[in-house]
Design a protein around this motif. Structure first.
Motif, short mmCIF file in Angstrom:
data_model
loop_
_atom_site.label_atom_id
_atom_site.label_comp_id
_atom_site.label_asym_id
_atom_site.label_seq_id
_atom_site.Cartn_x
_atom_site.Cartn_y
_atom_site.Cartn_z
N ARG A 1 50.41 42.33 113.02
CA ARG A 1 51.61 42.17 112.21
C ARG A 1 52.27 40.81 112.47
NH1 ARG A 1 54.24 45.83 109.17
NH2 ARG A 1 53.04 47.62 109.83
N ARG A 2 52.25 40.38 113.75
CA ARG A 2 52.84 39.07 114.08
C ARG A 2 52.08 37.95 113.38
NH1 ARG A 2 53.75 41.33 119.17
NH2 ARG A 2 55.94 41.96 119.29
N THR B 1 50.24 38.20 110.83
CA THR B 1 50.42 38.33 109.38
C THR B 1 51.74 37.69 108.96
OG1 THR B 1 49.22 40.40 109.49
CG2 THR B 1 50.45 39.99 107.49
N ARG C 1 57.33 46.36 103.06
CA ARG C 1 56.70 46.56 104.36
C ARG C 1 55.36 47.25 104.17
NH1 ARG C 1 57.66 46.38 109.66
NH2 ARG C 1 56.72 48.00 110.93
N ASP D 1 50.11 49.79 108.57
CA ASP D 1 49.20 49.20 109.56
C ASP D 1 47.82 48.93 108.99
OD1 ASP D 1 50.44 50.90 112.58
OD2 ASP D 1 51.25 49.32 111.28
N ILE E 1 47.83 45.91 106.88
CA ILE E 1 47.97 44.69 107.68
C ILE E 1 46.63 44.29 108.27
CG2 ILE E 1 48.95 43.83 109.86
CD1 ILE E 1 51.11 43.86 107.92
#
Lengths: 371, 214
Positions: A49-50, A52, A71, A74, A77
């Motif tokens: 996620r970071r 991304t 949002r 997972d 992502i």
């Protein structure tokens, strides 16, 4: 800017590869073991996620992409980061090839200018080969940057599916609202009939009944005369109710005439400005009519206005209906009448705005697409 | 008789006041909502109250609630309610306590001046006045009920007249049959419906109506 974006993209893809290698090696065993799988997967996704977010920043900074608040889950992502890493690395390879080709071209050019042993055949074949490879590389780069943009859209923006889902929700809501508005209108019609027309008819019949029981002929005559007058009042009332249900003038004479009828019926002076060069779809005409008629009636009834101005204007494929009154304001957009209007307008994908500060003036604006 | 009226339509209210005055009745007050009605009843103690069901503020059943309340507090006052259309449970609410001094009429009945005045007189005399249309609909709705289907056509018409609150003599007149024929029919009806024979005719009305609502 875009070139810089692509180059930075190659670097971030390297980061992605590094992350998958390191995190994969560290978490691999846990990912396979059922009891720790969930936790490990969450950890992997959190790191992804970071990275991304970094990609998202890159797209916004270099390519000026605007992403809505959204949002991704997972799985999305991870899928994005994997695909993006792959295409980024591929991009890096192609950029590498282009650089390599440029170096070769440089060497080739230098050897052309200095006396060399190359024949014409050699020169032509080198140029053709180099040109072909350059063309392929450029095509590859274009395709890869396109793909980069598409991947970002799918992960950060609303996907095609979500857009469809949103539209479906919108339609479901507006459909429910329309049904509700229709019910409210029907209730109003029922009340109009019962509390207006029926009462008058009962009163009329009573007058006739009293006339028949009249002790003296003079008395009976007087009552009959009253009854006659009352019958005419009933007819007027019935016409009014029918008109409120649906103005038949709309079908016969069109919106302009029907609006003329509204201003004639209104106790308050109405200034009408009508500028519609092309014929309108009938659904739009009806909605516009009801917006004006409801707003004008409200202005006369509740706002104690001394003047109402109505402006109906078509510009391109949008019909704008604007009703302004000089009354006391404080109209409640959540009231049943205005809610019904809002639903009617929303059903046609239009918008209705009510601006009515305490103390006035009240402005009601409807924008209706009429394509 | 001394009457209080509650009706929100000014036109109709005035018409009723005139009509009753012409008939020699005394209209103590004519009001437009249920609260005012209760106040006036408290102040004047009329013989009969005539009230519309749908009145401000909500236009639902304000008049009916007021009527039920008057019946609880002052059972000696006759109450006639006027309804826009046949509402079974309104009729039921009104008639549950007793079927004396009570009327449930369709509003349109007011237009048939004689019938309306007649119903008013019946209620004033301690009887019941149920709108023929109400009775007809209740009967239609209950045709699937066994005992009723066992009635002969003649018995059904007698039952309808009975439910409207007419006396035996009036039923005989209405249907052009002798008094003894009316009584014979009534006995047959009570036997078929499994109702105990009772004396006061208003209690018979109640029994019949309750039965029809079952």
């Amino acid at each position: 800017m875009r070139v810089a974006g692509v180059l930075v993209g190659c670097l971030t893809a390297l980061l992605g590869l590094l992350y998958f290698v390191v995190a994969g090696a560290a978490l691999g065993a846990f990912l396979l073991w059922p009891r720790t799988r969930v936790r490990a997967h969450a950890l992997l996704a959190a790191g992804a996620r970071r990275l991304t977010a970094l990609e998202r920043g890159r797209r916004s900074l270099f390519f000026h992409d605007v992403f809505p608040e959204h949002r991704a889950d997972d799985r999305q992502i991870l899928r994005y980061l994997a695909a993006r890493t792959y295409s980024g690395l591929l991009c890096a390879v192609v950029v590498g090839l282009v650089d390599f080709g440029a170096v070769l071209a440089g060497i080739f050019a230098v050897s052309l200018t200095t006396r060399s042993t190359m024949t014409w055949v050699d020169v032509v074949s080198q140029v053709v080969l180099g040109g072909t490879l350059l063309f392929l590389a450029v095509q590859g780069l274009r395709a890869l940057t396109e793909q980069d943009a598409r991947l970002a859209r799918e992960c950060f923006g609303p996907s095609e599916r979500e857009l469809l889902q949103r539209r479906i929700d919108e339609l479901a809501t507006s459909r429910a609202a329309v049904v509700h508005a229709v019910d409210v209108e029907r209730r109003r019609v029922e009340r109009d009939l019962h509390d207006g027309v029926q009462q008058r008819l009962v009163a009329l019949a009573m007058l006739l009944g009293r006339a028949r029981r009249g002790r003296t002929p003079e008395r009976a005559d007087a009552l009959l005369e009253q009854a006659h007058k009352e019958a005419q009042e009933v007819l007027t009332e019935l016409r009014e109710v029918a008109w409120r249900v649906y103005p038949t003038a709309l079908d016969g004479l069109g919106l302009r005439e029907a609006l003329g009828g509204v201003s004639e019926r209104c106790a308050v002076p109405v200034r009408m400005e009508y500028d519609v060069p092309e014929p309108l779809p009938s659904a739009v005409e009806t909605a516009a009519y009801f917006v004006v008629s409801e707003a004008v009636n409200n202005a006369a009834k509740h706002a104690a206005a001394d003047e109402v101005s109505v402006c109906v204007r078509q510009r391109g494929s949008t019909l704008t209906v604007l009703v302004r009154d000089t009354g006391v304001g404080g109209a409640d957009p959540a009231g049943s009448g205005l809610t019904g209007l809002g639903s009617r307008v929303a059903a046609l994908d239009g918008t209705l705005r009510v601006d009515s500060p305490l103390g006035g003036p009240t402005t009601i604006t409807a924008e209706l697409p009429c394509a | 008789m001394r009457v209080i009226l509650a009706e929100d339509s000014t036109l109709l209210r005035e018409g009723l006041v005139r009509l009753l005055a012409e008939e020699g009745h005394e209209v103590l007050a004519a009001v437009g909502d249920a609260d005012a009605l209760l106040r006036e009843v408290e102040a004047h103690a009329p013989d009969v109250v005539v009230t519309d069901i749908r009145m401000p503020p909500d236009h639902t059943d304000e008049g009916l609630r007021a009527a039920v309340r008057i019946r609880e507090l002052r059972p000696e006052i006759g109450v006639v309610v006027l309804s826009q259309y046949v509402e079974r449970n309104y009729a039921a609410q009104l008639l549950t306590s007793s079927a004396e001094r009570v009327g449930y009429l369709l509003k349109d009945r007011v237009a048939q001046v004689e019938e309306f005045l007649d119903a008013l007189e019946r209620v004033h005399a301690g009887g019941a006045a149920i709108d023929p249309e109400v009775v007809r609909q209740l009967l239609i709705r209950t045709t699937h009920v066994d005992p009723l289907t066992r009635l002969t056509p003649r018995e059904r018409t007698v039952l309808e007249a009975l439910a409207e609150g007419h006396t035996n003599a009036a039923i005989g007149e209405k249907l052009h049959i002798s008094l003894s024929a009316v009584e014979k029919n009534l006995n047959a009806i009570f036997d078929k419906l499994g109702l105990h024979r009772t004396t006061g005719y208003s209690r018979r009305v109640l029994a019949v109506l309750r039965y029809l609502e079952s």
